[in-house]
Motif scaffolding. Structure first.
Motif, PDB file in Angstrom:
ATOM      1  N   ARG A  95     -10.831  -4.422   3.858  1.00  0.00           N
ATOM      2  CA  ARG A  95     -11.719  -3.311   4.143  1.00  0.00           C
ATOM      3  C   ARG A  95     -13.060  -3.583   3.479  1.00  0.00           C
ATOM      4  NH1 ARG A  95      -9.813   1.826   0.439  1.00  0.00           N
ATOM      5  NH2 ARG A  95     -10.141   0.834  -1.588  1.00  0.00           N
ATOM      6  N   CYS A  96     -14.065  -2.789   3.852  1.00  0.00           N
ATOM      7  CA  CYS A  96     -15.391  -3.054   3.337  1.00  0.00           C
ATOM      8  C   CYS A  96     -16.080  -1.747   2.979  1.00  0.00           C
ATOM      9  CB  CYS A  96     -16.229  -3.822   4.364  1.00  0.00           C
ATOM     10  SG  CYS A  96     -16.416  -2.956   5.932  1.00  0.00           S
ATOM     11  N   LYS A  97     -17.184  -1.899   2.293  1.00  0.00           N
ATOM     12  CA  LYS A  97     -17.926  -0.731   1.826  1.00  0.00           C
ATOM     13  C   LYS A  97     -19.375  -1.123   1.638  1.00  0.00           C
ATOM     14  CE  LYS A  97     -18.087   0.757  -2.642  1.00  0.00           C
ATOM     15  NZ  LYS A  97     -19.268   1.537  -3.021  1.00  0.00           N
ATOM     16  N   PRO A  98     -20.284  -0.283   2.031  1.00  0.00           N
ATOM     17  CA  PRO A  98     -21.693  -0.579   1.714  1.00  0.00           C
ATOM     18  C   PRO A  98     -21.960  -0.309   0.244  1.00  0.00           C
ATOM     19  CG  PRO A  98     -21.528   1.522   2.838  1.00  0.00           C
ATOM     20  CD  PRO A  98     -20.150   0.942   2.806  1.00  0.00           C
ATOM     21  N   ASP A  99     -23.084  -0.800  -0.231  1.00  0.00           N
ATOM     22  CA  ASP A  99     -23.332  -0.673  -1.666  1.00  0.00           C
ATOM     23  C   ASP A  99     -23.425   0.787  -2.089  1.00  0.00           C
ATOM     24  OD1 ASP A  99     -26.781  -1.792  -1.242  1.00  0.00           O
ATOM     25  OD2 ASP A  99     -25.529  -0.402  -0.124  1.00  0.00           O
ATOM     26  N   HIS A 100     -23.859   1.651  -1.205  1.00  0.00           N
ATOM     27  CA  HIS A 100     -23.830   3.081  -1.545  1.00  0.00           C
ATOM     28  C   HIS A 100     -23.233   3.819  -0.361  1.00  0.00           C
ATOM     29  CE1 HIS A 100     -26.645   1.738  -4.544  1.00  0.00           C
ATOM     30  NE2 HIS A 100     -27.379   1.224  -3.582  1.00  0.00           N
TER      31      HIS A 100
END
Lengths: 636, 214
Positions: free
Chosen positions: A207-212
Motif C-alpha cells: 500500500r502507499c501513502k502521500p507525504d501528507h
C-alpha cells in the motif's frame, strides 16, 4: 338525508386520516451528512454524503460549495461519476490550497434541509489508490533464496513530475499464520525479503501513502511459494550438532566426576607457609617488616617440654641430700640457649646442670676423690671431699638472680668454656699446689662470692700473671656465668686434677695452644679402664655443637638417670650407640646416697667401659670434660 | 585549432556541469528544508487545535472559512495545471517570496521561544538557498553576473508589487492579529506545503532521475 350524513362522515374520516396516511409529506427531509471527501491524486476529489431517513417523499440532494474568500456558491458539477450520493470534482473545478466549504441539501416537497458545512483542503484529503502490478519473485543468494517484491504506483498518481510523493509499505504473511510482517519501503518500488521458510507459501500486499495524506488500501495479494532448499545440508548439520552436543555432555560428566583429581593436577594446591607459630595473616597483609619481625620474634624454635629436653641440657644436676641440697633452679640460660628467645617459659625441673648439678658434681667429686686416692699424688680424698663439700655449699649461696647468659650461650651449649686454660700451666707446678689452686679456683669462682675468692687467689702465691688473669678471669666468669657453670668448674676442677695427674705423664705440649682463650671447650672423650674421664678439646674453630670425632667411644651423652639417681651415660662406639650401662659408685654411697655416677665410675667390668682404651687416651686428654646432659632431662 | 575548440568545449561542459551538480544538491537541500518546515507547521497547527475546546473549535471553523492569508495575494499556481505550466524560475521566485514573508511573520507564531527562533532561522536559511538557486538559474541564462544580481532583486520586488502590496501591508497584519493564532498556523501550514510542492516539482523537472521516476 342519510346519504348526506354518510358522505360527511366519510369526508370527515378522510380528512382525519389523510394526514396519517401521508405523514411525511408534512415534514421536510432529514438533515443529510457529509461523510467524507477524498482525492486520489491531488488533482480531483470526490465527496460522499449520507442521506437522512426518507419518509417516502422523493427527496433530492444537492451539494453546494463555496471557495474561500469568495461568496459565490457553486453546485456540484458531477453527481454521477462517483456513484450514489456523491459529488465528483474534476480537475477544472479542483483548486489546491484552497478551502472549500461544502454543504449538502436535501429537498423534498415540504422543504429542504442543509447539512453541516465541511471545510476541506484538497491537499489534506489525498488518499491514493493501491499500488499496482505487485509482483513477487523468488531469487537466490549463495544458495539461500529470498523474495523480491516490486510494484508500480497507482495509475493516476503523478509521481513522475513530483506532484505527489508517495511512500510504500509492504506486508507479508506465511500461509497458515495470522500475523502479518510489515515492512516500510519508503519511496522505492522494490523490496527484498529474507529469512524464509523453505517450502512455505507467502502472501504479499503493498500500500502507499502521500507525504501528507492517508494510506491507501492494500493491494491485491500476491502469492508466492518458496522452493525447498538443501534439506540434506541442514540435516547433516543437525546430526553433527547433536553428536557434538552429546560428546560435550559426556565430557562434562566425566569432568564432573574427576573434578577433584583434575583440580589437583591442573591447579595443585599452593602450600601455605607452615611455620609453627607464624601467623599467615602477616604474609597476606604483605608488610615485610611485620613478617620479618614475626619471624624473629616468634617462638622459634618451638618450645615444648619434650623439645626442650631434647635440647642440650647444659647442666647436670648433682644432688646431695645430706649436705645442703642444692636447690638449683633451672637456669634461664638453658632456655635461652634452647629457645633463642626472650621470655620463654621453662620448668624448674630441667636445666639443672653444670657446676650446680647434683649428680655430675658429685660424680666428679667422687671421681676426683677416687683419683686422688688412687694416684696418691693428690691430697687426701678427705680433703677433696671436704672441698667438695665446700663446693657443694657454694651453690647454695649462689643466687640465681643475676643470671646472665654465658658467653657461650648458643643453641647447643654443650661445652663449658675452658676457663681453665691457664690451668695446664699448673701441671708443671707442684701438684699439691696446683690441686689446691684448682680447688681454690673452683671454689673461688663457683662457690663463693668474688670477694671471698680473692683470698683464695692469694694463696697459691704464684704470681703468675696468667694465673691471676685466669683467676680474675674466673672471677669474671664467676660473675658472668650461670650457677650452672659452677658444676662445670667443679668438674673441670676434677678434670684439672686429672689433667694434673696425667699431665705428668706427658708433656702437655698440646695444651699450650690452649692459652687463655675465652671460650675453649673440651669434651669427654672416653672413660679409661681406671674409671677416668678422658677429655679432649673441642675443635677450636668449632663452636658449640660441633661434631666430635667418632674415632673413640663417645661417652659424652647422658642417657638418663635411673631410679637410683644414677647418671647413665651413653657410650657411642664409632657410630653406633652402646647400651646403657647403669653403674654405681659404691664408694660414694656412704657419703652421698643420692650421688649418682653412672658409667663414669664403674666397678663392673662391663662392656661399657674399657673397650677401646687405646693409647690415644693419653693424648686425648682434654682440659675439661663434657657431658651431654640432655638425655637426663628426658627422664626428668 | 580543432583541438583548441575541443578543449574549450570540454572546459565549458565541465564548468557548466559543476553548477548543475551543485544545483541539484542545493535543490535537494531546499526541498528537505521546506519539508521539515511543513512538518513543523503541521505539528504547531495540530497542537493549537488540540488545545482549543470544542466550542472554540467551532468558532475557529467559522472563522477559518473566512480566513485569508497574506499569501493569498501572491499570484501562485493553485493547481497542478498551473504549477506544471509555470517555469522553474517562476516557481522559485514564488517560493522565495513566500519564505521571505513567513520569515517575517513567523515571529508572531504562538509557540515556545525556542521553536519560534528555530523556525525563523530555518526560514532564513531556506530563503538564502532559494536566492542562490535563483541566481544560479538566472546566471545560466545570462552572462553578466553583476547585472543579474541587481536584476534579480528588482525582478522579485516588481513581482511583489504586482502581487499587491507585497503582503506586508499594515492592514493585512491588523487583520491577522485578532485571529492571529489560528489563522497564522493554518496559513503557515498551507504555505509551507505550497513551497514544498513547488520545489519538488521544480526539482523533478530539472533532475528527473532524483526520486521522481523510480
Amino acid at each position: 338525508m342519510m346519504k348526506n350524513l354518510s358522505e360527511v362522515v366519510l369526508l370527515l374520516l378522510l380528512l382525519f386520516f389523510s394526514p396519517y396516511a401521508q405523514g411525511t409529506r408534512y415534514s421536510p427531509p432529514e438533515k443529510p451528512a457529509l461523510t467524507r471527501c477524498r482525492s486520489p491524486e491531488k488533482e480531483t476529489f470526490t465527496c460522499w454524503w449520507e442521506p437522512g431517513s426518507d419518509d417516502g417523499l422523493p427527496t433530492t440532494y444537492a451539494l453546494y460549495y463555496r471557495k474561500e474568500n469568495s461568496d459565490t456558491v457553486y453546485e456540484c458539477p458531477d453527481y454521477h461519476t462517483a456513484g450514489e450520493n456523491s459529488c465528483f470534482f474534476n480537475k477544472n473545478d479542483t483548486s489546491i490550497w484552497v478551502n472549500y466549504n461544502i454543504t449538502v441539501a436535501a429537498t423534498n416537497a415540504l422543504g429542504s434541509t442543509f447539512s453541516d458545512p465541511v471545510d476541506i483542503d484538497v491537499v489534506y484529503i489525498v488518499k491514493p489508490n493501491s499500488p499496482e502490478e505487485v509482483v513477487v519473485t523468488v531469487m537466490e543468494d549463495k544458495g539461500w533464496p529470498f523474495l523480491r517484491a516490486s510494484w508500480e504506483p497507482p495509475n493516476k498518481a503523478d509521481t513522475r513530475s513530483g506532484w505527489i510523493t508517495l511512500i510504500y509499505e509492504l506486508r507479508i504473511r506465511l500461509d497458515g499464520e495470522d500475523d502479518w510482517e510489515m515492512h516500510l519501503a519508503g519511496q522505492q518500488k522494490m523490496f527484498n525479503i529474507f529469512s524464509l521458510r523453505s517450502g512455505g507459501t507467502y502472501h504479499v500486499q503493498v500500500r502507499c501513502k502521500p507525504d501528507h495524506g492517508f494510506w491507501s488500501e492494500w493491494s491485491s495479494t500476491f502469492n508466492v511459494k518458496v522452493p525447498d532448499y538443501f534439506h540434506r545440508k541442514k540435516s547433516t548439520w543437525i546430526l553433527i550438532t547433536v553428536f557434538c552436543a552429546f560428546i560435550f555432555l559426556i565430557l562434562t560428566w566425566l569432568l564432573h566426576m574427576n573434578s577433584h583429581s583434575l583440580k589437583h593436577c591442573i591447579l595443585p594446591p599452593v602450600p601455605g607457609p607452615k611455620i609453627r607459630g607464624f601467623d599467615k595473616q602477616l604474609l597476606k597483609s604483605g608488610k615485610s617488616e611485620e613478617i620479618f619481625s614475626a619471624l624473629v620474634v616468634s617462638d622459634f624454635p618451638p618450645i615444648t617440654s619434650s623439645n626442650c629436653e631434647d635440647f642440650l641440657v647444659e647442666y647436670l644436676e648433682v644432688y646431695i641430700p645430706e649436705e645442703q641440697e642444692l636447690m638449683l633452679e633451672e637456669s634461664k640460660d638453658l632456655h635461652d640457649n634452647c629457645l633463642k628467645s626472650e621470655g620463654s617459659t621453662y620448668d624448674n625441673d630441667s636445666g639443672r646442670g653444670s657446676c650446680d648439678s647434683h649428680t655430675l658434681l658429685m660424680d666428679k667429686c667422687r671421681r676426683s676423690k677416687e683419683e686422688g686416692r688412687l694416684t696418691d699424688q693428690e691430697e687426701s680424698p678427705i680433703e677433696a671431699q671436704r672441698h667438695q663439700k665446700k663446693w657443694n655449699e657454694g651453690p647454695l649461696a649462689y643466687s640465681h638472680d643475676d643470671i646472665v647468659s654465658p658467653d657461650t650461650s648458643s643453641g647447643r651449649v654443650k661445652t663449658w668454656p675452658s676457663v681453665f686454660s691457664p690451668l695446664p700451666q699448673y701441671s708443671s707446678l707442684n701438684q699439691m699446689s696446683s690441686l689446691e689452686k684448682v680447688k681454690q679456683h673452683c671454689l673461688s669462682d663457683s662457690l663463693f662470692p668474688p670477694s671471698s675468692s680473692s683470698s683464695y687467689l692469694t694463696q697459691p702465691g704464684h704470681d703468675n700473671n696468667k694465673e691471676a688473669l685466669g683467676a680474675s678471669y674466673w672471677d669474671k666468669q664467676h660473675r658472668s656465668l650461670h650457677p650452672q657453670t659452677q658444676a662445670l668448674w667443679q668438674i673441670q676442677a676434677h678434670s684439672e686434677v686429672n689433667i694434673s695427674n696425667v699431665g705428668r705423664k706427658q708433656a702437655p705440649v698440646d695444651l699450650q695452644p690452649l692459652a687463655l682463650r675465652p671460650t675453649e671447650y673440651v669434651e669427654v672423650q672416653r672413660i679409661n679402664e681406671e674409671d677416668m674421664v678422658l677429655l679432649q678439646p673441642v675443635m677450636s674453630d668449632c663452636g658449640a655443637g660441633c661434631p666430635r670425632p667418632r674415632q673413640e667411644d663417645d661417652y659424652s651423652k647422658v642417657q638418663g638417670v635411673n631410679n637410683d639417681n644414677m647418671l647413665l651415660l651413653q657410650r657411642e662406639v664409632a657410630g653406633h650407640k652402646a647400651e646403657r650401662c647403669p653403674c654405681e659408685d659404691q664408694e660414694m654411697n656412704g657419703a652421698m646416697d643420692s650421688c649418682v655416677l653412672s658409667s663414669i665410675v664403674t666397678q663392673k667390668p662391663t662392656a661399657c667401659i674399657d673397650t677401646g682404651t687405646p693409647a690415644r687416651d693419653d693424648t686425648a686428654l682434654a682440659v675439661s670434660g663434657y657431658v651431654d646432659t640432655a638425655t637426663i632431662f628426658t627422664t626428668y | 585549432m580543432n583541438r583548441v575548440i575541443l578543449l574549450l568545449s570540454v572546459m565549458c561542459v565541465g564548468v557548466s556541469s559543476q553548477p548543475i551538480t551543485e544545483n541539484q544538491r542545493l535543490f535537494s537541500i531546499a526541498v528537505g528544508r521546506v519539508q521539515y518546515l511543513h512538518l513543523v507547521a503541521k505539528k504547531l497547527f495540530s497542537d493549537f487545535e488540540n488545545s482549543l475546546q470544542l466550542e472554540d473549535q467551532r468558532l475557529l471553523n467559522k472563522i477559518a472559512s473566512k480566513e485569508f492569508c497574506h499569501s493569498d495575494n501572491f499570484l501562485s499556481p493553485i493547481d497542478k495545471h498551473e504549477t506544471q505550466g509555470s517555469s522553474v524560475q517562476k516557481l522559485l521566485s514564488v517560493s522565495y517570496r513566500l519564505i521571505e514573508s513567513w520569515e517575517f511573520f513567523s515571529r508572531f507564531l504562538v509557540a515556545s521561544f525556542a521553536v519560534r527562533t528555530q523556525v525563523t532561522s530555518k526560514l532564513s536559511e531556506l530563503k538564502m538557498g532559494l536566492l542562490k538557486l535563483i541566481e544560479v538559474r538566472t546566471h545560466r541564462h545570462s552572462l553578466d553576473l553583476t547585472n543579474q544580481n541587481s536584476c534579480l532583486t528588482d525582478h522579485l520586488t516588481l513581482q511583489a508589487n504586482q502581487d499587491g502590496a507585497g503582503g506586508f501591508s499594515e492592514s493585512s497584519v491588523l487583520q491577522l492579529t485578532p485571529y492571529g493564532n489560528s489563522e497564522l498556523f493554518a496559513c503557515f501550514k498551507k504555505d509551507m506545503h505550497k513551497v514544498e510542492t513547488y520545489l519538488t516539482v521544480a526539482k523533478c523537472r530539472l533532475f528527473p532521475e532524483a526520486n521522481c521516476t523510480l
